[in-house]
Design a protein around this motif. Structure first.
Motif, PDB file in Angstrom:
ATOM      1  N   ALA A 168       0.829  -1.209   0.000  1.00 12.84           N
ATOM      2  CA  ALA A 168       0.000   0.000   0.000  1.00 12.84           C
ATOM      3  C   ALA A 168       0.859   1.252   0.000  1.00 12.84           C
ATOM      4  CB  ALA A 168      -0.923  -0.009   1.216  1.00 12.84           C
ATOM      5  N   ARG A 169       1.968   1.227   0.736  1.00 15.55           N
ATOM      6  CA  ARG A 169       2.852   2.396   0.748  1.00 15.55           C
ATOM      7  C   ARG A 169       3.503   2.598  -0.617  1.00 15.55           C
ATOM      8  NH1 ARG A 169       4.290  -0.010   5.819  1.00 15.55           N
ATOM      9  NH2 ARG A 169       3.420   1.168   7.578  1.00 15.55           N
ATOM     10  N   ARG A 173      -1.037   4.320  -1.283  1.00 12.00           N
ATOM     11  CA  ARG A 173      -2.270   4.221  -0.504  1.00 12.00           C
ATOM     12  C   ARG A 173      -1.951   4.225   0.990  1.00 12.00           C
ATOM     13  NH1 ARG A 173      -4.214  -0.377  -0.703  1.00 12.00           N
ATOM     14  NH2 ARG A 173      -2.717  -1.536  -1.954  1.00 12.00           N
ATOM     15  N   SER A 174      -2.954   4.442   1.793  1.00 14.59           N
ATOM     16  CA  SER A 174      -2.782   4.483   3.238  1.00 14.59           C
ATOM     17  C   SER A 174      -2.732   3.059   3.802  1.00 14.59           C
ATOM     18  CB  SER A 174      -3.941   5.244   3.884  1.00 14.59           C
ATOM     19  OG  SER A 174      -3.841   5.172   5.301  1.00 14.59           O
ATOM     20  N   PRO A 175      -1.775   2.761   4.715  1.00 17.12           N
ATOM     21  CA  PRO A 175      -1.707   1.413   5.304  1.00 17.12           C
ATOM     22  C   PRO A 175      -2.673   1.233   6.465  1.00 17.12           C
ATOM     23  CG  PRO A 175       0.094   2.718   6.140  1.00 17.12           C
ATOM     24  CD  PRO A 175      -0.662   3.609   5.177  1.00 17.12           C
ATOM     25  N   ILE A 176      -3.848   1.834   6.372  1.00 16.08           N
ATOM     26  CA  ILE A 176      -4.840   1.793   7.447  1.00 16.08           C
ATOM     27  C   ILE A 176      -6.099   1.125   6.918  1.00 16.08           C
ATOM     28  CG2 ILE A 176      -6.220   3.149   9.054  1.00 16.08           C
ATOM     29  CD1 ILE A 176      -3.285   3.258   9.673  1.00 16.08           C
ATOM     30  N   ILE A 177      -6.606   0.179   7.697  1.00 16.88           N
ATOM     31  CA  ILE A 177      -7.896  -0.448   7.407  1.00 16.88           C
ATOM     32  C   ILE A 177      -8.823  -0.159   8.580  1.00 16.88           C
ATOM     33  CG2 ILE A 177      -9.127  -2.633   7.181  1.00 16.88           C
ATOM     34  CD1 ILE A 177      -6.940  -3.732   5.577  1.00 16.88           C
ATOM     35  N   GLU A 178      -9.898   0.489   8.308  1.00 16.91           N
ATOM     36  CA  GLU A 178     -10.853   0.805   9.365  1.00 16.91           C
ATOM     37  C   GLU A 178     -11.503  -0.473   9.888  1.00 16.91           C
ATOM     38  OE1 GLU A 178     -11.049   3.731  10.513  1.00 16.91           O
ATOM     39  OE2 GLU A 178      -9.967   4.816   8.947  1.00 16.91           O
ATOM     40  N   PRO A 179     -11.709  -0.569  11.193  1.00 19.85           N
ATOM     41  CA  PRO A 179     -12.322  -1.788  11.739  1.00 19.85           C
ATOM     42  C   PRO A 179     -13.687  -2.103  11.153  1.00 19.85           C
ATOM     43  CG  PRO A 179     -11.301  -0.509  13.486  1.00 19.85           C
ATOM     44  CD  PRO A 179     -11.239   0.333  12.252  1.00 19.85           C
ATOM     45  N   GLY A 368     -14.673  11.183  23.341  1.00 17.44           N
ATOM     46  CA  GLY A 368     -14.788  10.812  21.939  1.00 17.44           C
ATOM     47  C   GLY A 368     -13.471  10.968  21.192  1.00 17.44           C
ATOM     48  N   ALA A 369     -12.689  12.011  21.515  1.00 19.51           N
ATOM     49  CA  ALA A 369     -11.383  12.193  20.879  1.00 19.51           C
ATOM     50  C   ALA A 369     -10.440  11.038  21.231  1.00 19.51           C
ATOM     51  CB  ALA A 369     -10.784  13.533  21.307  1.00 19.51           C
ATOM     52  N   CYS A 370     -10.426  10.623  22.489  1.00 19.55           N
ATOM     53  CA  CYS A 370      -9.597   9.473  22.883  1.00 19.55           C
ATOM     54  C   CYS A 370     -10.068   8.193  22.191  1.00 19.55           C
ATOM     55  CB  CYS A 370      -9.653   9.302  24.398  1.00 19.55           C
ATOM     56  SG  CYS A 370      -8.882  10.640  25.320  1.00 19.55           S
ATOM     57  N   ALA A 371     -11.377   8.072  22.007  1.00 20.00           N
ATOM     58  CA  ALA A 371     -11.893   6.894  21.322  1.00 20.00           C
ATOM     59  C   ALA A 371     -11.441   6.863  19.867  1.00 20.00           C
ATOM     60  CB  ALA A 371     -13.418   6.868  21.409  1.00 20.00           C
ATOM     61  N   LEU A 372     -11.385   8.017  19.212  1.00 19.42           N
ATOM     62  CA  LEU A 372     -10.916   8.065  17.827  1.00 19.42           C
ATOM     63  C   LEU A 372      -9.434   7.705  17.729  1.00 19.42           C
ATOM     64  CD1 LEU A 372     -12.734  11.243  16.465  1.00 19.42           C
ATOM     65  CD2 LEU A 372     -13.385   8.847  16.237  1.00 19.42           C
ATOM     66  N   VAL A 373      -8.643   8.077  18.728  1.00 20.28           N
ATOM     67  CA  VAL A 373      -7.230   7.693  18.739  1.00 20.28           C
ATOM     68  C   VAL A 373      -7.094   6.182  18.849  1.00 20.28           C
ATOM     69  CG1 VAL A 373      -5.068   7.879  20.016  1.00 20.28           C
ATOM     70  CG2 VAL A 373      -6.469   9.909  19.645  1.00 20.28           C
ATOM     71  N   GLY A 374      -7.828   5.582  19.769  1.00 18.83           N
ATOM     72  CA  GLY A 374      -7.785   4.121  19.879  1.00 18.83           C
ATOM     73  C   GLY A 374      -8.289   3.422  18.633  1.00 18.83           C
ATOM     74  N   HIS A 375      -9.311   4.006  18.006  1.00 14.09           N
ATOM     75  CA  HIS A 375      -9.823   3.457  16.752  1.00 14.09           C
ATOM     76  C   HIS A 375      -8.776   3.514  15.648  1.00 14.09           C
ATOM     77  CE1 HIS A 375     -11.978   3.718  12.878  1.00 14.09           C
ATOM     78  NE2 HIS A 375     -12.857   2.892  13.440  1.00 14.09           N
ATOM     79  N   ARG A 376      -8.009   4.588  15.608  1.00 17.17           N
ATOM     80  CA  ARG A 376      -6.958   4.735  14.600  1.00 17.17           C
ATOM     81  C   ARG A 376      -5.828   3.726  14.818  1.00 17.17           C
ATOM     82  NH1 ARG A 376      -6.184   7.272   9.609  1.00 17.17           N
ATOM     83  NH2 ARG A 376      -3.988   7.752   9.329  1.00 17.17           N
ATOM     84  N   VAL A 377      -5.438   3.531  16.054  1.00 17.94           N
ATOM     85  CA  VAL A 377      -4.371   2.565  16.368  1.00 17.94           C
ATOM     86  C   VAL A 377      -4.804   1.156  16.004  1.00 17.94           C
ATOM     87  CG1 VAL A 377      -3.009   1.568  18.238  1.00 17.94           C
ATOM     88  CG2 VAL A 377      -3.390   4.033  18.158  1.00 17.94           C
ATOM     89  N   ALA A 378      -6.038   0.808  16.222  1.00 21.62           N
ATOM     90  CA  ALA A 378      -6.521  -0.540  15.918  1.00 21.62           C
ATOM     91  C   ALA A 378      -6.591  -0.828  14.435  1.00 21.62           C
ATOM     92  CB  ALA A 378      -7.906  -0.754  16.545  1.00 21.62           C
ATOM     93  N   GLY A 379      -6.609   0.208  13.591  1.00 19.95           N
ATOM     94  CA  GLY A 379      -6.674   0.004  12.146  1.00 19.95           C
ATOM     95  C   GLY A 379      -5.351   0.137  11.441  1.00 19.95           C
ATOM     96  N   TYR A 380      -4.241   0.228  12.191  1.00 20.99           N
ATOM     97  CA  TYR A 380      -2.951   0.498  11.568  1.00 20.99           C
ATOM     98  C   TYR A 380      -2.316  -0.784  11.016  1.00 20.99           C
ATOM     99  CZ  TYR A 380       1.880   1.979  11.011  1.00 20.99           C
ATOM    100  OH  TYR A 380       3.115   2.233  10.502  1.00 20.99           O
ATOM    101  N   ASP A 381      -1.635  -0.647   9.858  1.00 16.53           N
ATOM    102  CA  ASP A 381      -0.773  -1.691   9.279  1.00 16.53           C
ATOM    103  C   ASP A 381      -1.535  -2.950   8.901  1.00 16.53           C
ATOM    104  OD1 ASP A 381       2.484  -3.073  10.151  1.00 16.53           O
ATOM    105  OD2 ASP A 381       1.538  -2.639   8.239  1.00 16.53           O
ATOM    106  N   TYR A 382      -2.671  -2.803   8.300  1.00 17.51           N
ATOM    107  CA  TYR A 382      -3.457  -3.916   7.760  1.00 17.51           C
ATOM    108  C   TYR A 382      -3.640  -5.061   8.762  1.00 17.51           C
ATOM    109  CZ  TYR A 382      -3.741  -2.128   3.025  1.00 17.51           C
ATOM    110  OH  TYR A 382      -4.056  -1.389   1.924  1.00 17.51           O
ATOM    111  N   PRO A 383      -4.295  -4.816   9.889  1.00 14.71           N
ATOM    112  CA  PRO A 383      -4.486  -5.904  10.854  1.00 14.71           C
ATOM    113  C   PRO A 383      -5.512  -6.914  10.368  1.00 14.71           C
ATOM    114  CG  PRO A 383      -5.685  -3.961  11.556  1.00 14.71           C
ATOM    115  CD  PRO A 383      -4.923  -3.562  10.326  1.00 14.71           C
ATOM    116  N   SER A 384      -5.592  -8.007  11.094  1.00 16.33           N
ATOM    117  CA  SER A 384      -6.512  -9.075  10.724  1.00 16.33           C
ATOM    118  C   SER A 384      -7.907  -8.789  11.298  1.00 16.33           C
ATOM    119  CB  SER A 384      -5.992 -10.413  11.258  1.00 16.33           C
ATOM    120  OG  SER A 384      -5.946 -10.400  12.673  1.00 16.33           O
TER     121      SER A 384
END
Length: 412
Positions: A168-169, A173-179, A368-384
């Motif tokens: 993706a890099r 493209r972005s190496p992020i997949i939204e949960p 809500g801002a902290c929740a968005l940060v955690g959401h972003r971390v969970a979608g990093y680097d094409y997780p399963s």
């Protein structure tokens, strides 16, 4: 050396009435003309009394007798499968020997094999021989056959696997997949359970909190590619349970000391666990950081238990609304803004029911801002998908716990 002469060689005392042994051809079969009579003209003989040939002159055999005899080896040669028309066969008929029998055709070797020795050409007229049909050469293994996939050249070290994030890099493209929506709904369900049980008492709140800590410990290790990592997951989950017990025993007023004390002890336990490992130094350091981070997130989630019950209800409800709004199919900037507004609105609504009033908007927006940060971390680097159903569910709630506790103390 013996004085016995070679068999079939005329010498002194030779019996002319003795019938000589028939001469064998190159195939090992007796010639047909040997039974009718003996022809000394076409017979190769040795001139000498012993095997010592250095004292005698070399004997030259008649060329017409051996010109068309192919060399005999221990294995059949492919070059003698067919006869030379007009050359060898008439000579064999004149000599009274049968022509060479055609041998079974051997499989054609690869074109890159060494060429076979060709039979000697005779003095007869040269005529083109009927050559056997040669199959088309096979393409090398490294070349494409036209209808199949082409492969690159072979290497000694091999080609390392390119991950989806690296591809993706490279493609920009972005190496992020939204949960996605399903983890967001699970996060909302767990957040609503925390918000509902916060007003029922500490022990009722501890039930969904323990579930949150377990999912946090497992999801963080899986997000870092360390699986199954049973010892690290058990250690981090044990830290969360120890922090819950310490807060329940010390009370809400002593929650900071209980949480920070448990965190310090679990950092030391993580160090001891990695020192006992037999892995390489790099793997030990990587495992230490993952264990400490997972234990810290599980222990800090105890902030819901140490915070004011009204703040816990507002913060958990705001995280639930922000997670669902973030999963809607909107552009990323618009989705972030809408999620923060929805979290603030949920804070106002729940704060009005719990007595916080308008202060609930600030608490809801920050949660809500902290929740968005955690959401972003969970979608990093094409997780399963497993990461999305563990870290994607737990990290938004765990990341908002310290803010809920701190603002609950300030606003309460």
């Amino acid at each position: 050396m013996t004085d016995q002469p070679y068999q079939g060689v005329p010498y002194e005392g030779y019996d002319p009435y003795q019938q000589p042994a028939p001469q064998q051809d190159w195939q090992g079969a007796a010639p047909q003309g040997a039974q009718e009579g003996y022809d000394p003209q076409h017979t190769q003989t040795w001139q000498g009394q012993t095997w010592e040939t250095r004292t005698h002159a070399p004997v030259q055999a008649p060329p017409e007798a051996t010109a068309y005899l192919p060399p005999v080896t221990g294995y059949p040669q492919q070059g003698y499968q067919q006869e030379q028309p007009g050359t060898a066969q008439p000579q064999y008929q004149q000599m009274g020997h049968p022509g060479p029998q055609p041998m079974a055709q051997m499989p054609q070797p690869h074109p890159t094999a060494q060429p076979h020795p060709q039979p000697m050409a005779g003095p007869g007229p040269a005529t083109p021989s009927a050559a056997a049909p040669v199959s088309a050469p096979e393409p090398p293994a490294g070349e494409a056959s036209g209808d199949g996939p082409s492969y690159g050249p072979a290497t000694l070290a091999g080609n390392s696997r390119v991950t989806d994030a690296q591809r993706a890099r490279l493609e920009g493209r972005s190496p992020i997949i939204e949960p996605g929506m399903q983890p967001a709904l699970l996060t909302a369900l767990l957040g609503l359970l925390l918000a509902a049980t916060a007003g029922l008492g500490s022990y009722a709140l501890a039930v969904p909190l323990v579930l949150l800590q377990a999912v946090t410990a497992a999801g963080w290790f899986r997000l870092n590619g360390m699986w199954p990592a049973r010892q690290g997951i058990a250690l981090a989950f044990g830290g969360g349970l120890a922090a819950d017990a310490a807060v329940l025993g010390a009370g809400r007023g002593n929650a900071p000391a209980a949480i920070l004390g448990t965190l310090g002890v679990w950092v030391l336990l993580s160090l001891v666990l990695q020192l006992r490992s037999h892995a390489s130094p790099d793997e030990r350091m990587y495992g230490l950081m993952a264990t400490v981070a997972s234990a810290a997130l599980a222990i800090l989630a105890t902030g819901y238990l140490g915070a004011d019950p009204h703040a816990t209800s507002v913060g958990a409800a705001a995280v639930a609304v922000a997670a669902v709004t973030r999963a809607l199919p909107l552009p990323t900037p618009a989705s972030v803004v809408v999620s923060l507004l929805a979290a603030a609105g949920a804070g106002i609504a729940v704060g009005g029911m719990t007595g916080l009033g308008a202060d609930g908007a600030l608490l809801g927006a920050l949660a809500g801002a902290c929740a968005l940060v955690g959401h972003r971390v969970a979608g990093y680097d094409y997780p399963s998908r497993f990461v999305h159903f563990t870290a994607g569910v737990a990290l938004p709630l765990s990341a908002a716990a310290p803010v809920v506790w701190a603002l609950g103390r300030v606003l309460g």
